[in-house]
Design a protein around this motif. Structure first.
Motif, short mmCIF file in Angstrom:
data_model
loop_
_atom_site.label_atom_id
_atom_site.label_comp_id
_atom_site.label_asym_id
_atom_site.label_seq_id
_atom_site.Cartn_x
_atom_site.Cartn_y
_atom_site.Cartn_z
N CYS A 175 -17.27 38.68 15.08
CA CYS A 175 -17.33 38.51 16.53
C CYS A 175 -18.75 38.55 17.09
N GLY A 176 -19.73 38.91 16.27
CA GLY A 176 -21.09 39.07 16.80
C GLY A 176 -21.14 40.18 17.83
N SER A 177 -20.32 41.20 17.63
CA SER A 177 -20.16 42.27 18.62
C SER A 177 -20.73 43.58 18.10
N LYS A 178 -20.67 44.59 18.98
CA LYS A 178 -21.12 45.93 18.61
C LYS A 178 -20.02 46.94 18.96
N LEU A 179 -18.80 46.61 18.56
CA LEU A 179 -17.67 47.48 18.84
C LEU A 179 -17.82 48.80 18.10
N THR A 180 -17.24 49.84 18.67
CA THR A 180 -17.12 51.12 17.98
C THR A 180 -15.63 51.43 17.82
N SER A 181 -15.33 52.35 16.93
CA SER A 181 -13.93 52.74 16.73
C SER A 181 -13.84 54.24 16.56
N THR A 182 -12.73 54.80 16.98
CA THR A 182 -12.50 56.23 16.85
C THR A 182 -11.03 56.47 16.49
N VAL A 183 -10.78 57.63 15.91
CA VAL A 183 -9.41 58.09 15.70
C VAL A 183 -9.26 59.40 16.44
N GLN A 210 -10.72 40.26 14.65
CA GLN A 210 -11.51 39.49 13.69
C GLN A 210 -10.96 38.07 13.53
N LYS A 211 -9.65 37.97 13.38
CA LYS A 211 -9.04 36.65 13.19
C LYS A 211 -9.23 35.76 14.42
N LEU A 212 -9.15 36.36 15.62
CA LEU A 212 -9.38 35.58 16.84
C LEU A 212 -10.81 35.05 16.89
N CYS A 213 -11.75 35.89 16.49
CA CYS A 213 -13.16 35.46 16.51
C CYS A 213 -13.43 34.36 15.49
N GLU A 214 -12.71 34.41 14.38
CA GLU A 214 -12.90 33.38 13.36
C GLU A 214 -12.33 32.04 13.79
N ARG A 215 -11.46 32.06 14.82
CA ARG A 215 -10.84 30.82 15.27
C ARG A 215 -11.69 30.07 16.28
N SER A 216 -12.42 30.79 17.14
CA SER A 216 -13.14 30.09 18.21
C SER A 216 -14.31 30.89 18.74
N ASP A 217 -15.31 30.16 19.22
CA ASP A 217 -16.47 30.80 19.85
C ASP A 217 -16.09 31.41 21.19
N GLU A 218 -15.10 30.81 21.85
CA GLU A 218 -14.66 31.36 23.13
C GLU A 218 -14.10 32.77 22.94
N ALA A 219 -13.34 32.96 21.87
CA ALA A 219 -12.80 34.29 21.58
C ALA A 219 -13.93 35.27 21.32
N LYS A 220 -14.96 34.83 20.61
CA LYS A 220 -16.12 35.69 20.34
C LYS A 220 -16.74 36.17 21.65
N ARG A 221 -16.99 35.22 22.55
CA ARG A 221 -17.64 35.57 23.82
C ARG A 221 -16.76 36.52 24.64
N THR A 222 -15.48 36.27 24.65
CA THR A 222 -14.56 37.10 25.42
C THR A 222 -14.54 38.53 24.88
N ILE A 223 -14.45 38.67 23.58
CA ILE A 223 -14.40 40.00 22.97
C ILE A 223 -15.72 40.73 23.17
N GLN A 224 -16.82 40.03 23.05
CA GLN A 224 -18.13 40.65 23.28
C GLN A 224 -18.22 41.22 24.70
N GLN A 225 -17.63 40.51 25.66
CA GLN A 225 -17.73 40.90 27.06
C GLN A 225 -16.70 41.95 27.48
N LYS A 226 -15.53 41.94 26.84
CA LYS A 226 -14.42 42.72 27.39
C LYS A 226 -13.95 43.89 26.52
N VAL A 227 -14.49 44.01 25.32
CA VAL A 227 -14.08 45.12 24.45
C VAL A 227 -15.31 45.88 23.96
N GLN A 228 -15.28 47.19 24.13
CA GLN A 228 -16.37 48.03 23.63
C GLN A 228 -15.94 48.95 22.49
#
Length: 270
Positions: A175-183, A210-228
């Protein structure tokens, strides 16, 4: 195990409280592969005890050098060996009958890596089953060995965190993102850690992203903007929510939101 039975007596007595009390080693078979992994299976009598010993060598895991007592179960054309490790019932070894030949599937402690071993005729011929039986008796009296059988919450949470970190890295790369994850471990009881493989349960939303980002650049941009961040937790019901820029992934014993529904949720809500 399709091996010739060996009528052997034990060279020394077995402690009354031993997990192998009332049994004796009567069959043995060694499996190996080119990677140097070797797993030895020792059948125990009486047969209705459904017990065996499993010895590990060269597996590059913390199981090396250990001999575990296993409950043996049959399912279709496979024999399953269930052992206790760090307080959880684990199936590290399965032997498959391929119709004329066998192979052994070994899965590591975190069940993310699988390797195959074949029957080793030479090593089986040289096997001293009573020596393996005695080795297990020695281990039973060792405090370090007993500690490895006791429930270890920190070990299992660390295993889950490692698996989650691998999935997170793959998602961020895609996704070219900087997401974090926690449990949210405070939502998880010891009993639930025993019942559930949190590494597998918690990666669901990351794999869908990950699968959404591999499908389209639009998904990459959306995830970068809307998910942290993505949080995994235990709740009474499996669910998926998006609050601000945080994905909340709720799981429960035996249930998660399925991959198709997860992907649909992200497509509709991001």
């Amino acid at each position: 195990m399709s091996v010739v039975a060996l009528s052997l007596g034990c060279s020394r007595g077995v402690r009354p409280d031993s997990a192998v009390a009332g049994t004796k080693p009567v069959t043995g078979k060694v499996y190996s592969n080119e990677a140097g992994e070797k797993i030895t299976l020792i059948g125990l009598e009486p047969g209705d005890a459904h017990k065996a010993l499993v010895a590990f060598e060269g597996t590059k895991s913390e199981l090396d050098g250990q001999v575990l007592v296993a409950s043996v179960g049959e399912e279709r054309r496979e024999t399953q060996y269930w052992t206790l490790w760090r307080g959880r019932k684990q199936r590290f070894v399965t032997v498959n009958d391929r119709g004329g030949y066998q192979d052994l599937v070994f899965s590591n402690v975190n069940h993310t890596d699988y390797t195959y071993l074949k029957p080793d005729t030479a090593k089986t011929g040289a096997l001293k089953v009573e020596k393996v039986f005695e080795r297990y008796q020695d281990l039973e009296g060792d405090k370090k060995y007993q500690a490895l059988l006791a429930f270890d919450r920190k070990f299992w949470t660390n295993q889950a965190e490692v698996q989650l970190a691998e999935a997170l890295a793959a998602t961020n790369k895609a996704c070219g993102s900087k997401l974090t994850s926690t449990v949210a471990w405070d939502s998880v009881t010891d009993e639930q850690i025993n019942e559930m493989s949190f590494g597998s349960y918690c990666v669901g939303p990351l794999e869908s992203l990950q699968k959404l980002c591999e499908r389209s650049d639009e998904a990459k941009r959306t995830i970068q903007q809307k998910v942290q961040t993505v949080e995994c937790r235990v709740d009474p019901k499996a669910a998926l929510k998006l609050e601000a820029q945080k994905v909340i992934w709720s799981v429960t014993s035996g249930e998660t939101v399925q991959p198709e529904a997860t992907t649909t949720f992200f497509t509709d809500n991001l």
